[in-house]
Write a protein that holds these residues in place. Structure first.
Motif, PDB file in Angstrom:
ATOM      1  N   LEU A   1     -11.932  -1.540   2.637  1.00  8.22           N
ATOM      2  CA  LEU A   1     -11.170  -0.315   2.378  1.00  8.22           C
ATOM      3  C   LEU A   1     -10.669  -0.307   0.947  1.00  8.22           C
ATOM      4  O   LEU A   1     -10.652  -1.319   0.266  1.00  8.22           O
ATOM      5  CB  LEU A   1     -10.005  -0.149   3.352  1.00  8.22           C
ATOM      6  CG  LEU A   1      -8.808  -1.099   3.266  1.00  8.22           C
ATOM      7  CD1 LEU A   1      -7.768  -0.610   2.279  1.00  8.22           C
ATOM      8  CD2 LEU A   1      -8.164  -1.221   4.629  1.00  8.22           C
ATOM      9  N   ILE A   2     -10.271   0.870   0.519  1.00  2.76           N
ATOM     10  CA  ILE A   2      -9.640   1.060  -0.782  1.00  2.76           C
ATOM     11  C   ILE A   2      -8.339   1.791  -0.521  1.00  2.76           C
ATOM     12  O   ILE A   2      -8.293   2.748   0.249  1.00  2.76           O
ATOM     13  CB  ILE A   2     -10.527   1.873  -1.743  1.00  2.76           C
ATOM     14  CG1 ILE A   2     -11.810   1.103  -2.062  1.00  2.76           C
ATOM     15  CG2 ILE A   2      -9.770   2.212  -3.028  1.00  2.76           C
ATOM     16  CD1 ILE A   2     -12.803   1.872  -2.912  1.00  2.76           C
ATOM     17  N   THR A   3      -7.263   1.335  -1.157  1.00  2.00           N
ATOM     18  CA  THR A   3      -5.960   1.984  -0.999  1.00  2.00           C
ATOM     19  C   THR A   3      -5.244   2.043  -2.336  1.00  2.00           C
ATOM     20  O   THR A   3      -5.518   1.236  -3.223  1.00  2.00           O
ATOM     21  CB  THR A   3      -5.088   1.240   0.048  1.00  2.00           C
ATOM     22  OG1 THR A   3      -3.887   1.975   0.265  1.00  2.00           O
ATOM     23  CG2 THR A   3      -4.728  -0.165  -0.418  1.00  2.00           C
ATOM     24  N   THR A   4      -4.368   3.005  -2.471  1.00  2.00           N
ATOM     25  CA  THR A   4      -3.502   3.047  -3.641  1.00  2.00           C
ATOM     26  C   THR A   4      -2.285   2.172  -3.368  1.00  2.00           C
ATOM     27  O   THR A   4      -1.941   1.892  -2.216  1.00  2.00           O
ATOM     28  CB  THR A   4      -3.059   4.486  -3.970  1.00  2.00           C
ATOM     29  OG1 THR A   4      -2.448   5.056  -2.819  1.00  2.00           O
ATOM     30  CG2 THR A   4      -4.235   5.338  -4.403  1.00  2.00           C
TER      31      THR A   4
ATOM     32  N   GLY B   1       0.819  -1.205   0.000  1.00  2.00           N
ATOM     33  CA  GLY B   1       0.000   0.000   0.000  1.00  2.00           C
ATOM     34  C   GLY B   1       0.852   1.254   0.000  1.00  2.00           C
ATOM     35  O   GLY B   1       1.983   1.258   0.480  1.00  2.00           O
TER      36      GLY B   1
ATOM     37  N   PHE C   1      -4.563   0.264  -7.559  1.00  2.00           N
ATOM     38  CA  PHE C   1      -5.496   0.332  -6.439  1.00  2.00           C
ATOM     39  C   PHE C   1      -5.812  -1.067  -5.936  1.00  2.00           C
ATOM     40  O   PHE C   1      -5.812  -2.018  -6.709  1.00  2.00           O
ATOM     41  CB  PHE C   1      -6.823   0.980  -6.886  1.00  2.00           C
ATOM     42  CG  PHE C   1      -6.674   2.390  -7.334  1.00  2.00           C
ATOM     43  CD1 PHE C   1      -6.775   3.435  -6.431  1.00  2.00           C
ATOM     44  CD2 PHE C   1      -6.412   2.683  -8.666  1.00  2.00           C
ATOM     45  CE1 PHE C   1      -6.623   4.745  -6.850  1.00  2.00           C
ATOM     46  CE2 PHE C   1      -6.259   3.990  -9.097  1.00  2.00           C
ATOM     47  CZ  PHE C   1      -6.367   5.022  -8.181  1.00  2.00           C
TER      48      PHE C   1
ATOM     49  N   GLU D   1      -8.886  -2.952  -3.570  1.00  2.00           N
ATOM     50  CA  GLU D   1     -10.173  -2.819  -2.896  1.00  2.00           C
ATOM     51  C   GLU D   1     -10.424  -4.091  -2.105  1.00  2.00           C
ATOM     52  O   GLU D   1     -10.435  -5.194  -2.665  1.00  2.00           O
ATOM     53  CB  GLU D   1     -11.307  -2.600  -3.884  1.00  2.00           C
ATOM     54  CG  GLU D   1     -12.653  -2.509  -3.201  1.00  2.00           C
ATOM     55  CD  GLU D   1     -13.818  -2.365  -4.168  1.00  2.00           C
ATOM     56  OE1 GLU D   1     -14.918  -2.033  -3.685  1.00  2.00           O
ATOM     57  OE2 GLU D   1     -13.647  -2.583  -5.368  1.00  2.00           O
TER      58      GLU D   1
ATOM     59  N   ASP E   1       0.566   3.792   1.796  1.00  2.00           N
ATOM     60  CA  ASP E   1       0.825   4.237   3.163  1.00  2.00           C
ATOM     61  C   ASP E   1       1.490   3.159   4.010  1.00  2.00           C
ATOM     62  O   ASP E   1       1.587   3.305   5.231  1.00  2.00           O
ATOM     63  CB  ASP E   1      -0.483   4.680   3.829  1.00  2.00           C
ATOM     64  CG  ASP E   1      -1.049   5.929   3.177  1.00  2.00           C
ATOM     65  OD1 ASP E   1      -0.249   6.785   2.755  1.00  2.00           O
ATOM     66  OD2 ASP E   1      -2.287   6.044   3.091  1.00  2.00           O
TER      67      ASP E   1
ATOM     68  N   ARG F   1       1.893   1.232  -4.096  1.00  2.00           N
ATOM     69  CA  ARG F   1       3.202   1.719  -4.473  1.00  2.00           C
ATOM     70  C   ARG F   1       3.918   0.568  -5.155  1.00  2.00           C
ATOM     71  O   ARG F   1       3.484  -0.583  -5.038  1.00  2.00           O
ATOM     72  CB  ARG F   1       3.977   2.195  -3.244  1.00  2.00           C
ATOM     73  CG  ARG F   1       4.281   1.088  -2.273  1.00  2.00           C
ATOM     74  CD  ARG F   1       5.262   1.511  -1.188  1.00  2.00           C
ATOM     75  NE  ARG F   1       5.363   0.489  -0.190  1.00  2.00           N
ATOM     76  CZ  ARG F   1       5.957  -0.690  -0.352  1.00  2.00           C
ATOM     77  NH1 ARG F   1       6.527  -1.003  -1.509  1.00  2.00           N
ATOM     78  NH2 ARG F   1       5.998  -1.586   0.616  1.00  2.00           N
TER      79      ARG F   1
END
Length: 138
Positions: free
Chosen positions: A42-45, A28, A68, A70, A30, A47
């Motif tokens: 949740l949804i995260t971008t 992720g 992304f 999900e 983050d 790396r």
């Protein structure tokens, strides 16, 4: 609690995985996370990094460059900008990805109307891409 959750990994070129997974380690933006059955939605971008899948059929690893993820109530979906099985990654592939990312960073620095945060984001992406090669010992 269910033992597995549906996991799908797709890139613009192809579907790379569609399996019942017991755990998925996601790079992720983050920080790394492990998604398992009954994970909070949740949804995260993403790396650049290594995505690991644990399943009853065996474990597998994929390189992702962004995108992304999900996590839903019954499934995990990863939509990757670029992805490939880790075993297919070569130093040449990595060098091409780094060169492409370096060019985007230079273009962001050269543009006069670009916000400083965009240049910083491009620099972070470049650092993550270079670290991926170190992590994979390429």
């Amino acid at each position: 609690m269910a033992d597995t959750i549906q996991f799908d990994l797709v890139s613009p070129e192809r579907r790379l995985a569609s399996v019942q997974a017991s755990a998925v380690q996601i790079p992720g933006a983050d920080g790394d996370m492990t998604a398992m059955p009954d994970h909070a939605p949740l949804i995260t971008t993403l790396r650049p990094g290594l995505l690991r899948i644990e399943s009853p059929e065996g474990n597998s690893e994929y390189i992702v460059t962004g995108g992304f993820a999900e996590i839903g109530s019954g499934s995990i979906s990863v939509l990757a900008e670029k992805a490939m099985p880790a075993g297919e990654m070569t130093r040449g592939h990595l060098d091409d990805l780094i060169a492409e990312t370096r060019a985007k960073h230079e273009a962001a620095k050269a543009a006069s109307d670009v916000q400083p945060s965009i240049v910083d984001d491009a620099a972070k992406l470049l650092a993550d891409m270079e670290a991926l090669g170190d992590h994979m010992s390429l």
